[in-house]
Design a protein around this motif. Structure first.
Motif, short mmCIF file in Angstrom:
data_model
loop_
_atom_site.label_atom_id
_atom_site.label_comp_id
_atom_site.label_asym_id
_atom_site.label_seq_id
_atom_site.Cartn_x
_atom_site.Cartn_y
_atom_site.Cartn_z
N ALA A 119 0.84 -1.20 0.00
CA ALA A 119 0.00 0.00 0.00
C ALA A 119 0.87 1.25 0.00
O ALA A 119 1.91 1.30 0.67
N SER A 120 0.42 2.24 -0.75
CA SER A 120 1.14 3.52 -0.86
C SER A 120 0.19 4.63 -0.43
O SER A 120 -0.94 4.71 -0.92
N ALA A 121 0.66 5.49 0.47
CA ALA A 121 -0.20 6.57 0.97
C ALA A 121 0.63 7.81 1.28
O ALA A 121 1.83 7.70 1.55
N ARG A 122 -0.05 8.94 1.26
CA ARG A 122 0.62 10.16 1.72
C ARG A 122 0.89 10.07 3.21
O ARG A 122 1.97 10.42 3.68
N ARG A 123 -0.13 9.55 3.97
CA ARG A 123 0.04 9.53 5.41
C ARG A 123 -0.56 8.30 6.08
O ARG A 123 0.13 7.55 6.75
N ALA A 124 -1.88 8.08 5.92
CA ALA A 124 -2.55 7.02 6.70
C ALA A 124 -3.51 6.22 5.82
O ALA A 124 -3.69 6.51 4.64
N GLY A 125 -4.12 5.21 6.42
CA GLY A 125 -5.05 4.33 5.72
C GLY A 125 -4.41 3.08 5.16
O GLY A 125 -5.09 2.25 4.55
N THR A 126 -3.12 2.94 5.36
CA THR A 126 -2.40 1.82 4.75
C THR A 126 -2.75 0.48 5.39
O THR A 126 -2.94 -0.52 4.69
N THR A 127 -2.84 0.43 6.73
CA THR A 127 -3.08 -0.86 7.37
C THR A 127 -4.46 -1.40 7.01
O THR A 127 -4.63 -2.61 6.80
N ALA A 128 -5.45 -0.52 6.92
CA ALA A 128 -6.79 -0.96 6.52
C ALA A 128 -6.77 -1.47 5.08
O ALA A 128 -7.43 -2.47 4.75
N SER A 129 -6.01 -0.81 4.22
CA SER A 129 -5.92 -1.23 2.82
C SER A 129 -5.22 -2.58 2.70
O SER A 129 -5.64 -3.45 1.92
N LEU A 130 -4.16 -2.79 3.46
CA LEU A 130 -3.46 -4.07 3.43
C LEU A 130 -4.36 -5.19 3.92
O LEU A 130 -4.33 -6.30 3.38
N ASP A 131 -5.16 -4.92 4.94
CA ASP A 131 -6.06 -5.93 5.46
C ASP A 131 -7.03 -6.41 4.39
O ASP A 131 -7.30 -7.61 4.27
N VAL A 132 -7.53 -5.49 3.59
CA VAL A 132 -8.47 -5.85 2.52
C VAL A 132 -7.78 -6.73 1.48
O VAL A 132 -8.29 -7.79 1.09
N LEU A 133 -6.60 -6.32 1.01
CA LEU A 133 -5.92 -7.07 -0.04
C LEU A 133 -5.45 -8.44 0.45
O LEU A 133 -5.46 -9.42 -0.32
N ASN A 134 -5.02 -8.52 1.71
CA ASN A 134 -4.53 -9.80 2.22
C ASN A 134 -5.62 -10.87 2.24
O ASN A 134 -5.33 -12.07 2.21
#
Length: 208
Positions: A119-134
């Motif tokens: 996941a690539s982000a300016r600041r936040a939201g990455t862990t939620a995005s990784l959870d979805v893709l995993n």
């Protein structure tokens, strides 16, 4: 030669997500693994409509985008890295529509092959995005590849991602660990250790 297919789920073909995936690809290639970055691009991507036609056709019924092309490549690949930008603390809608159809129509091409999400982000939201893709990996019996921290980079532009030294190290770790896992799987096959036998799928409905 083993090959890893990397999905750039961003509309920007050479943006932050691509920069992260390129770092993963470089580490894989140093370990003797061939790579290909598949660009999702800017063209329209249909959502899955739940028609079930893929179960009869062996492919997605919609042939006007790149879903079936990706599944064909997946059949020849030994591992996968799915990359997404973060939009509103979530992966891009297009990458989710794409992967829903890819896995419904071609899930057998992914089973028991290592996968990693980035996941690539300016600041936040990455862990939620990784959870979805995993979840695509775990539902499809795929070993999940980690690094030495969460699989993310930070930056608003590619040149900022290149300043995220920890993020870049994490990307290289994904490549190194995936190469190791692929080699271990190949060594196991050579020693006569095949994939585990799987039971027929059981579905339990809670409403009768």
């Amino acid at each position: 030669m083993a090959k890893v297919l990397l999905l750039n789920g961003s509309c920007n073909e050479h943006g932050c997500t691509f920069t992260a995936l390129s770092e993963v690809a470089g580490a894989l290639e140093k370990e003797g693994v061939e790579t290909e970055i598949f660009q999702l691009g800017k063209a329209a991507i249909r959502d899955c409509i739940g028609c079930g036609a893929c179960g009869k056709l062996g492919r997605c019924t919609f042939g006007d985008d790149c879903v079936n092309e990706f599944v064909a490549k997946a059949k020849e690949a030994d591992g996968f890295v799915f990359g997404t930008p973060v939009y509103y603390a979530h992966p891009s809608g297009r990458v989710l529509s794409f992967l829903d159809r890819v896995f419904f129509s071609g899930g057998a091409a992914f089973a028991f092959k290592p996968g990693a999400a980035v996941a690539s982000a300016r600041r936040a939201g990455t862990t939620a995005s990784l959870d979805v893709l995993n979840k695509y990996f775990t539902i499809c019996r795929m070993p999940v590849v980690s690094s030495n921290y969460w699989n993310m980079v930070h930056g608003n532009r590619p040149e900022e991602v290149l300043q995220d030294q920890e993020g870049l190290q994490i990307m290289r770790g994904i490549g190194q660990n995936m190469a190791w896992m692929i080699k271990c799987i190949e060594a196991g096959k050579a020693a006569g250790i095949g994939y585990p036998e799987t039971e027929p799928k059981v579905k339990t409905n809670f409403i009768r």
